[in-house]
Design a protein around this motif. Structure first.
Motif, short mmCIF file in Angstrom:
data_model
loop_
_atom_site.label_atom_id
_atom_site.label_comp_id
_atom_site.label_asym_id
_atom_site.label_seq_id
_atom_site.Cartn_x
_atom_site.Cartn_y
_atom_site.Cartn_z
N GLU A 1 0.90 -1.18 -0.04
CA GLU A 1 -0.03 -0.13 -0.03
C GLU A 1 0.82 1.15 -0.06
O GLU A 1 0.60 2.39 -0.69
CB GLU A 1 -1.05 0.10 1.29
CG GLU A 1 -1.90 0.97 1.06
CD GLU A 1 -2.91 0.94 2.50
OE1 GLU A 1 -3.68 1.68 2.40
OE2 GLU A 1 -2.73 -0.03 3.39
N ASN B 1 1.86 1.91 -3.63
CA ASN B 1 0.89 2.27 -4.40
C ASN B 1 0.54 3.71 -4.04
O ASN B 1 0.29 4.64 -5.10
CB ASN B 1 -0.40 1.57 -3.99
CG ASN B 1 -0.40 0.15 -4.46
OD1 ASN B 1 0.53 -0.26 -5.18
ND2 ASN B 1 -0.93 -0.77 -3.93
N GLU C 1 0.58 6.96 -6.37
CA GLU C 1 -0.61 7.80 -6.46
C GLU C 1 -0.30 9.35 -6.23
O GLU C 1 -0.93 10.31 -6.98
CB GLU C 1 -1.75 7.55 -5.59
CG GLU C 1 -2.39 6.17 -6.20
CD GLU C 1 -3.32 5.53 -5.08
OE1 GLU C 1 -3.46 6.18 -3.98
OE2 GLU C 1 -3.76 4.41 -5.37
#
Length: 176
Positions: free
Chosen positions: A65, A68, A72
């Motif tokens: 995460e 990610n 982003e």
């Protein structure tokens, strides 16, 4: 006793013993990550502390995460000027090129928690930078796991964003 061990004891968790492929994750990131964060992920994975603080962890293998969110955040920053300005004055971390924010968590109230990552120093010495949704920031000279421990279990710690240890037993809810 490590800060991860203290945190685990404070929330009454047992180690999950996740097998994380750190070479794949760090290759994707382009940098080595702090050792206490890696220990945290292998023990906890990722999830919420006391329904407030979400730490971006790993579900195991190369699933991350943290990576990610990093990707982003860079997409947001590259889309337009307001996206770039959101991360000022520090900017976003670029491995081997630029010191800046590397976000590792968030609160349900919009606070963001990051390392002030610097490619010229050891990741184990990166301080924590906490920012609220108005971009007020406060620097903490401690590891990520010490910061999380103090936020949820140390009533003498001032906390951040109106949240800190309440004297009630902290708890952890895994996200995976």
């Amino acid at each position: 006793m490590s800060w991860v061990d203290r945190l685990m004891a404070a929330v009454g968790e047992r180690p999950r013993g996740l097998a994380v492929d750190w070479s794949a994750i760090e290759s994707r990131m382009g940098t080595t990550l702090p050792s206490d964060y890696k220990e945290f992920c292998e023990v906890f994975g990722g999830g919420y502390f006391s329904e407030f603080l979400n730490v971006y962890g790993c579900a195991g293998e190369a699933d991350s995460e943290l990576v990610n969110t990093y990707e982003e955040n860079w997409q947001i920053a590259e889309e337009d000027e307001s996206g770039r300005n959101y991360y000022l004055p520090h900017g976003l971390f670029r491995p081997k090129r630029q010191a800046g924010l590397l976000q590792w968590g968030a609160s349900i109230g919009g606070d963001e928690f990051a390392w002030l990552a610097d490619p010229s120093v050891s990741p184990d010495s990166w301080p924590v930078l906490a920012r609220d949704d108005a971009q007020y920031a406060q620097r903490f000279e401690m590891s990520m796991s010490e910061f999380v421990y103090r936020m949820v279990a140390d009533a003498s710690f001032g906390g951040f964003g109106g949240f800190g240890a309440t004297g009630e037993a902290p708890y952890f809810e895994p996200s995976s």
